[in-house]
Design a protein around this motif. Structure first.
Motif, PDB file in Angstrom:
ATOM      1  N   ALA A   1       9.304  -8.370  27.106  1.00 39.93           N
ATOM      2  CA  ALA A   1       8.938  -9.551  27.894  1.00 39.93           C
ATOM      3  C   ALA A   1       7.799  -9.223  28.857  1.00 39.93           C
ATOM      4  CB  ALA A   1      10.147 -10.075  28.659  1.00 39.93           C
ATOM      5  N   ILE A   2       7.834  -8.046  29.448  1.00 32.30           N
ATOM      6  CA  ILE A   2       6.761  -7.629  30.355  1.00 32.30           C
ATOM      7  C   ILE A   2       5.446  -7.519  29.594  1.00 32.30           C
ATOM      8  CG2 ILE A   2       5.908  -5.704  31.756  1.00 32.30           C
ATOM      9  CD1 ILE A   2       8.882  -5.271  32.580  1.00 32.30           C
ATOM     10  N   ARG A   3       5.470  -6.967  28.391  1.00 39.64           N
ATOM     11  CA  ARG A   3       4.245  -6.877  27.580  1.00 39.64           C
ATOM     12  C   ARG A   3       3.677  -8.261  27.286  1.00 39.64           C
ATOM     13  NH1 ARG A   3       7.119  -2.770  25.235  1.00 39.64           N
ATOM     14  NH2 ARG A   3       7.876  -4.064  23.530  1.00 39.64           N
ATOM     15  N   ILE A   4       4.544  -9.210  26.969  1.00 44.08           N
ATOM     16  CA  ILE A   4       4.099 -10.583  26.690  1.00 44.08           C
ATOM     17  C   ILE A   4       3.491 -11.206  27.946  1.00 44.08           C
ATOM     18  CG2 ILE A   4       4.880 -12.919  26.119  1.00 44.08           C
ATOM     19  CD1 ILE A   4       6.929 -11.543  24.224  1.00 44.08           C
ATOM     20  N   ILE A   5       4.130 -11.018  29.082  1.00 47.18           N
ATOM     21  CA  ILE A   5       3.605 -11.544  30.345  1.00 47.18           C
ATOM     22  C   ILE A   5       2.250 -10.916  30.644  1.00 47.18           C
ATOM     23  CG2 ILE A   5       3.965 -11.576  32.853  1.00 47.18           C
ATOM     24  CD1 ILE A   5       7.008 -11.882  32.179  1.00 47.18           C
ATOM     25  N   ASP A   6       2.136  -9.601  30.446  1.00 39.86           N
ATOM     26  CA  ASP A   6       0.857  -8.920  30.654  1.00 39.86           C
ATOM     27  C   ASP A   6      -0.231  -9.546  29.791  1.00 39.86           C
ATOM     28  OD1 ASP A   6       1.975  -7.134  32.439  1.00 39.86           O
ATOM     29  OD2 ASP A   6       1.973  -5.431  31.059  1.00 39.86           O
ATOM     30  N   GLN A   7       0.063  -9.736  28.517  1.00 41.12           N
ATOM     31  CA  GLN A   7      -0.932 -10.253  27.574  1.00 41.12           C
ATOM     32  C   GLN A   7      -1.315 -11.697  27.858  1.00 41.12           C
ATOM     33  OE1 GLN A   7       0.891  -9.587  23.783  1.00 41.12           O
ATOM     34  NE2 GLN A   7       0.575  -7.379  23.851  1.00 41.12           N
ATOM     35  N   THR A   8      -0.345 -12.539  28.122  1.00 44.93           N
ATOM     36  CA  THR A   8      -0.636 -13.966  28.258  1.00 44.93           C
ATOM     37  C   THR A   8      -1.206 -14.332  29.624  1.00 44.93           C
ATOM     38  OG1 THR A   8       1.656 -14.454  28.871  1.00 44.93           O
ATOM     39  CG2 THR A   8       1.072 -14.685  26.543  1.00 44.93           C
ATOM     40  N   LEU A   9      -0.823 -13.620  30.660  1.00 37.14           N
ATOM     41  CA  LEU A   9      -1.308 -13.950  32.003  1.00 37.14           C
ATOM     42  C   LEU A   9      -2.417 -13.018  32.466  1.00 37.14           C
ATOM     43  CD1 LEU A   9       2.025 -14.766  33.874  1.00 37.14           C
ATOM     44  CD2 LEU A   9       0.408 -16.339  32.791  1.00 37.14           C
ATOM     45  N   GLY A  10      -2.774 -12.044  31.638  1.00 37.08           N
ATOM     46  CA  GLY A  10      -3.802 -11.094  32.037  1.00 37.08           C
ATOM     47  C   GLY A  10      -3.337 -10.169  33.140  1.00 37.08           C
ATOM     48  N   ALA A  11      -2.042  -9.998  33.248  1.00 44.32           N
ATOM     49  CA  ALA A  11      -1.475  -9.128  34.271  1.00 44.32           C
ATOM     50  C   ALA A  11      -1.482  -7.687  33.774  1.00 44.32           C
ATOM     51  CB  ALA A  11      -0.045  -9.557  34.590  1.00 44.32           C
ATOM     52  N   GLN A  12      -1.176  -6.795  34.666  1.00 42.27           N
ATOM     53  CA  GLN A  12      -0.985  -5.401  34.322  1.00 42.27           C
ATOM     54  C   GLN A  12       0.341  -4.971  34.909  1.00 42.27           C
ATOM     55  OE1 GLN A  12      -4.265  -2.861  35.263  1.00 42.27           O
ATOM     56  NE2 GLN A  12      -5.769  -4.396  34.682  1.00 42.27           N
ATOM     57  N   SER A  13       0.913  -3.940  34.324  1.00 44.45           N
ATOM     58  CA  SER A  13       2.179  -3.442  34.843  1.00 44.45           C
ATOM     59  C   SER A  13       2.204  -1.930  34.778  1.00 44.45           C
ATOM     60  CB  SER A  13       3.352  -4.022  34.045  1.00 44.45           C
ATOM     61  OG  SER A  13       3.275  -3.630  32.688  1.00 44.45           O
ATOM     62  N   VAL A  14       2.998  -1.368  35.645  1.00 40.67           N
ATOM     63  CA  VAL A  14       3.210   0.071  35.651  1.00 40.67           C
ATOM     64  C   VAL A  14       4.694   0.304  35.916  1.00 40.67           C
ATOM     65  CG1 VAL A  14       2.639   0.373  38.099  1.00 40.67           C
ATOM     66  CG2 VAL A  14       2.424   2.292  36.536  1.00 40.67           C
ATOM     67  N   THR A  15       5.276   1.211  35.141  1.00 35.76           N
ATOM     68  CA  THR A  15       6.673   1.586  35.324  1.00 35.76           C
ATOM     69  C   THR A  15       6.707   3.018  35.829  1.00 35.76           C
ATOM     70  OG1 THR A  15       7.381   0.110  33.554  1.00 35.76           O
ATOM     71  CG2 THR A  15       8.928   1.831  34.210  1.00 35.76           C
ATOM     72  N   LEU A  16       7.333   3.217  36.967  1.00 34.42           N
ATOM     73  CA  LEU A  16       7.422   4.545  37.550  1.00 34.42           C
ATOM     74  C   LEU A  16       8.514   5.357  36.871  1.00 34.42           C
ATOM     75  CD1 LEU A  16       7.073   3.672  41.328  1.00 34.42           C
ATOM     76  CD2 LEU A  16       5.292   4.304  39.700  1.00 34.42           C
ATOM     77  N   ARG A  17       8.415   6.640  36.989  1.00 36.20           N
ATOM     78  CA  ARG A  17       9.384   7.532  36.358  1.00 36.20           C
ATOM     79  C   ARG A  17      10.817   7.220  36.803  1.00 36.20           C
ATOM     80  NH1 ARG A  17       8.279  13.812  36.243  1.00 36.20           N
ATOM     81  NH2 ARG A  17       7.463  13.372  34.169  1.00 36.20           N
ATOM     82  N   ALA A  18      10.963   6.826  38.046  1.00 37.72           N
ATOM     83  CA  ALA A  18      12.291   6.494  38.563  1.00 37.72           C
ATOM     84  C   ALA A  18      12.823   5.190  38.012  1.00 37.72           C
ATOM     85  CB  ALA A  18      12.266   6.432  40.094  1.00 37.72           C
ATOM     86  N   GLY A  19      11.959   4.403  37.337  1.00 36.79           N
ATOM     87  CA  GLY A  19      12.431   3.211  36.668  1.00 36.79           C
ATOM     88  C   GLY A  19      11.900   1.860  37.085  1.00 36.79           C
ATOM     89  N   PRO A  20      11.518   1.643  38.367  1.00 33.07           N
ATOM     90  CA  PRO A  20      11.053   0.296  38.701  1.00 33.07           C
ATOM     91  C   PRO A  20       9.711  -0.018  38.032  1.00 33.07           C
ATOM     92  CG  PRO A  20      10.764   1.741  40.579  1.00 33.07           C
ATOM     93  CD  PRO A  20      11.506   2.525  39.529  1.00 33.07           C
ATOM     94  N   THR A  21       9.512  -1.307  37.738  1.00 38.32           N
ATOM     95  CA  THR A  21       8.271  -1.770  37.143  1.00 38.32           C
ATOM     96  C   THR A  21       7.581  -2.699  38.123  1.00 38.32           C
ATOM     97  OG1 THR A  21       9.171  -1.627  34.913  1.00 38.32           O
ATOM     98  CG2 THR A  21       7.279  -3.079  35.207  1.00 38.32           C
ATOM     99  N   PHE A  22       6.272  -2.541  38.254  1.00 37.93           N
ATOM    100  CA  PHE A  22       5.480  -3.367  39.160  1.00 37.93           C
ATOM    101  C   PHE A  22       4.476  -4.157  38.329  1.00 37.93           C
ATOM    102  CE2 PHE A  22       7.020   0.216  41.537  1.00 37.93           C
ATOM    103  CZ  PHE A  22       7.463  -0.357  42.703  1.00 37.93           C
ATOM    104  N   LEU A  23       4.487  -5.490  38.490  1.00 39.67           N
ATOM    105  CA  LEU A  23       3.528  -6.377  37.833  1.00 39.67           C
ATOM    106  C   LEU A  23       2.464  -6.747  38.856  1.00 39.67           C
ATOM    107  CD1 LEU A  23       5.992  -8.787  36.038  1.00 39.67           C
ATOM    108  CD2 LEU A  23       4.379  -7.274  34.914  1.00 39.67           C
ATOM    109  N   TYR A  24       1.201  -6.665  38.423  1.00 39.12           N
ATOM    110  CA  TYR A  24       0.094  -7.029  39.328  1.00 39.12           C
ATOM    111  C   TYR A  24      -1.053  -7.606  38.552  1.00 39.12           C
ATOM    112  CZ  TYR A  24      -1.668  -2.447  37.815  1.00 39.12           C
ATOM    113  OH  TYR A  24      -2.089  -1.388  37.076  1.00 39.12           O
TER     114      TYR A  24
END
Length: 61
Positions: free
Chosen positions: A38-61
């Protein structure tokens, strides 16, 4: 609201860093057990980017 639903089954949360990104209205059908997809789809459709840290949280920007 989408992120809220995707966070439910996750052990590490998804955070929206960009306020404007959080204001987008998203409609669709997402599998809550595939939040990474779902995050990949959001990234692609909204032109967003995301990063997931080793500890697990994901940040969308």
């Amino acid at each position: 609201m989408v992120v809220h639903e995707l966070n439910r089954p996750r052990s590490a949360s998804i955070y929206i860093v960009d306020r404007k990104l959080g204001e987008h209205i998203v409609t669709g059908v997402f599998k809550t057990n595939d939040s990474d997809g779902a995050i990949r789809i959001i990234d692609q459709t909204l032109g967003a980017q995301s990063v997931t840290l080793r500890a697990g949280p994901t940040f969308l920007y």
